[in-house]
Design a protein around this motif. Sequence first.
Motif, PDB file in Angstrom:
ATOM      1  N   ALA A  24      14.691  27.851  36.767  1.00 42.79           N
ATOM      2  CA  ALA A  24      13.286  28.508  36.653  1.00 42.79           C
ATOM      3  C   ALA A  24      12.873  29.488  35.799  1.00 42.79           C
ATOM      4  O   ALA A  24      11.911  29.743  35.460  1.00 42.79           O
ATOM      5  CB  ALA A  24      13.513  29.246  38.040  1.00 42.79           C
ATOM      6  N   THR A  26      12.961  28.265  32.626  1.00 37.30           N
ATOM      7  CA  THR A  26      12.676  27.114  31.684  1.00 37.30           C
ATOM      8  C   THR A  26      11.319  27.942  31.105  1.00 37.30           C
ATOM      9  O   THR A  26      11.185  27.938  29.897  1.00 37.30           O
ATOM     10  CB  THR A  26      12.454  26.014  32.055  1.00 37.30           C
ATOM     11  OG1 THR A  26      13.911  25.578  32.873  1.00 37.30           O
ATOM     12  CG2 THR A  26      11.863  24.731  31.032  1.00 37.30           C
ATOM     13  N   LEU A  27      10.294  28.246  31.973  1.00 37.08           N
ATOM     14  CA  LEU A  27       9.055  28.265  31.137  1.00 37.08           C
ATOM     15  C   LEU A  27       9.040  29.927  30.654  1.00 37.08           C
ATOM     16  O   LEU A  27       8.571  29.853  29.371  1.00 37.08           O
ATOM     17  CB  LEU A  27       7.753  28.413  32.386  1.00 37.08           C
ATOM     18  CG  LEU A  27       7.274  27.117  32.575  1.00 37.08           C
ATOM     19  CD1 LEU A  27       6.036  27.327  33.775  1.00 37.08           C
ATOM     20  CD2 LEU A  27       6.827  26.344  31.319  1.00 37.08           C
ATOM     21  N   PRO A  28       9.591  30.778  31.357  1.00 37.02           N
ATOM     22  CA  PRO A  28       9.718  31.963  30.344  1.00 37.02           C
ATOM     23  C   PRO A  28      10.326  31.947  29.067  1.00 37.02           C
ATOM     24  O   PRO A  28      10.090  32.422  28.157  1.00 37.02           O
ATOM     25  CB  PRO A  28      10.368  32.999  31.146  1.00 37.02           C
ATOM     26  CG  PRO A  28      10.167  32.340  32.748  1.00 37.02           C
ATOM     27  CD  PRO A  28      10.102  30.956  32.538  1.00 37.02           C
ATOM     28  N   HIS A  31       8.168  30.158  26.787  1.00 40.17           N
ATOM     29  CA  HIS A  31       7.017  31.197  26.069  1.00 40.17           C
ATOM     30  C   HIS A  31       7.797  31.917  25.036  1.00 40.17           C
ATOM     31  O   HIS A  31       6.867  32.334  24.140  1.00 40.17           O
ATOM     32  CB  HIS A  31       6.646  31.836  27.356  1.00 40.17           C
ATOM     33  CG  HIS A  31       5.470  31.155  28.068  1.00 40.17           C
ATOM     34  ND1 HIS A  31       4.356  30.895  27.574  1.00 40.17           N
ATOM     35  CD2 HIS A  31       5.383  30.882  29.370  1.00 40.17           C
ATOM     36  CE1 HIS A  31       3.783  30.190  28.484  1.00 40.17           C
ATOM     37  NE2 HIS A  31       4.310  30.261  29.673  1.00 40.17           N
TER      38      HIS A  31
END
Lengths: 158, 444
Positions: A24, A26-28, A31
Motif C-alpha cells: 500500500a 507504493t503510491l506514496p 510520489h
Amino acid sequence: MSELSSNAKKVIEEHLGRYPSKQAVTLPALHVVQEEKGCVSRKAISEIADILELSPAQINDTLSFYGFFRTEEDPLGKKRVWICRSLPCMLRGGDELLAELCSRWNIQPGQTTADGEVTLELAECLGACDGAPCMLVDDELTLCVTADDVEKQVRGGA
Amino acid sequence: MSNEDFKPVLLARQGKPNSHTLETYKADGGYQALAKALAMKNTEVIDVVKASGLRGRGGAGFPTGLKWTFLPKDVSGPIYLCINGDESEPGTFNNRVLIEQDPHQVLEGIVISSFATRTTTAYFYLRYEYGRCYRVLKDAIDEMYANNLLGKNILGSGYDLDVHLHRGACAYICGEETGLIESLEGKRAWPRIKPPFPAIEGAFRRPTVVNNVETMACIPHIINHGAEWFMSMGVPKDPNNPRDAGSYGPKLYCISGHVNKPGLVELPMGISARDLIDKHAGGVWKGRKAKAVVPGGISMGFMSEKELDTPLDFAGPGRVGCLGLGTAAVVVIDDHTSMVDVLYNACRFFAHESCGQCTPCREGTAWSTKILERIRDGRGKLSDIDLLLEISGSMGTIPGTTICGLADGAAWPMKNAIHKFRPEFEEYIKSGRRSESPALAGAH
C-alpha cells in the motif's frame, strides 16, 4: 550510492506504519521520489521494491498504470502545467488554450520546453469547472486562465 | 420547505474568515454532533442515518445507513472506512469546495461514521490534483490529534481512530469503489468483480465501507438535528414505486458550461435544471438558449431543452432517459454548440479513462472516439450513427459485459446524444463539413 534520498526513505518508513500491507506504500513512495527527482528511475523502482518486499515488476506495474509517473527516459521539467480539456472547460475554450500554448512553446502535450522549465500536459476534468478553463501547476489549481495568464504564472512574464 | 426559505446547511460556513480552522468550526457549534454520537451506541447512530433516508452523494445514490448494515455483525479484526475524495466526474467540484472551505465538517462526519461502523482506521483517498485540499486536510487532521478528536480515547469515550490521507495519481477509475481499494492497496486501479462487495471483503481483504465526501459532510447535521429534519427537505419517495428510496436532504449542485454564473449552489433535492440555470446561475450566457444539459456529470447523458423542467432528484433524470442524478453536476451547452463536438469530447474522456480491463469498454470507448474523429473530419458515413448506437448498447454493467459502471457512463452520452439529437448528426455527416476548431465554434 542509493538512488532514494534520506528524506524519501524517511517518508516511506513513516507510511509503512499506516497500512496493514507494505504494498500500500507504493503510491506514496512513487510520489515522494517523483516530487524530488522529476521522474522515477529504474534504480529507484528497484530500491522501493526492496523496502516494500515486492518485485520491481510489481512497482512498475502500478507505476505504468497511472499516466502520472515519468521514467528517467522522459523526466518532467521544473514545473508541470496541466490544461483541462474535459467538457466544461472545452465549452469555455480549454482545447483552444491548450493548442495556443503548444504553439507558443513549440511543444506537444506531454513534452517539455527546450530549456527544461515547463512540461505541458493535457488533463481530464481537474474539478474546477466553476472556473473554466482551468489549469493545474504541479498540484495547485488556477481558475479562469488565458494563455497570457499561464505564461505569466509559469514563465514569469508574457 | 420551499427553496426560498432554504438556508444552506453544508455551505453555511463558506466564505467566513478562517472557516477551515478548528477554532472557528468549534465556535460555530462544530464537534457537538461527535460528542452526541459518542454517547450513543454505534447501532443507534446507524439507525438515525438509516432513518434519515440519506443516500450516497458520490453518484450511485445507495442508502448510506443500509450500506453500513451490510458489514458482518460479528467480526474480529479491523473494519475499514475509505472516504472517496477522487472526485473526477467532468463537471463536478463540490468535494473540492467542501474540503477547502470547511474540512472539519467533513472530518467530523468521518469520525462519526467510523464510530458507527466500528472502524479504527480510516483512509481518505484524495485525488492528487487537489493539492490545496491535501494541505488543508493535513493541517485539520493535525489539529484534531492535538485536541483529542482523533487518536486514542477520543473525547474520553474510549473510542480510538486514526485517519490517514492517501493521494491518488490522476486516474478517474479510482472513483469506482473497488478501483479505489485496489489503488489504495498499491496496485493498478482495476475494479474488482462483485460479489464479494466491499462490506464483506474490501480493503486489505477486510470488511470495508466506501463513502463520498459530501455524504460525510451530511452526517454531523443528521446527528445534530435528527432524521425528521433531514427528511423535511427534498422529494419524498414515490408511493407507486416500491423501489424508490426518496431524495431527501440538501444537495450541492455544481453548475458549469455556458451560463453567466458558474458555481456551487446548495438547495433541497429536486430543483429543476431550468430553475437552477435561470435563478441560480444567471441564465444561459450571451442571451442564448440551452440546447442540451448534462444533469449530473457527463456519464449521466444529456437532457434536451424541452426536458429541463425535470426535477434533479435521484429519480428525475432517469425518467427522461438519462442514467441518473449522478453527482448533480449540471453542465449547460448552448444552442451555438455542435452535439457532434460535445459527444466527441465525452467519448474522448472515457477512452482516456477506461482502465482497459474489460474488452467491451477498452475497445468500445476507443472506437467510438475514432468514429467521431472521422465524422468531425468530414469523412463520416450515415451508418456510423447506428454503429455508435450498437457500441453504446454493447458495453457496460447494464448489458452485463463489463466489471464496473464506467462503460455505462461512456455509453449514456452516446445513447442520449443520438436518440435526442439524431437529425443534427445526420445533417453534419451529409454536409461533409469539418469541425472548425480543436473544440467548437462559439466558445469565445
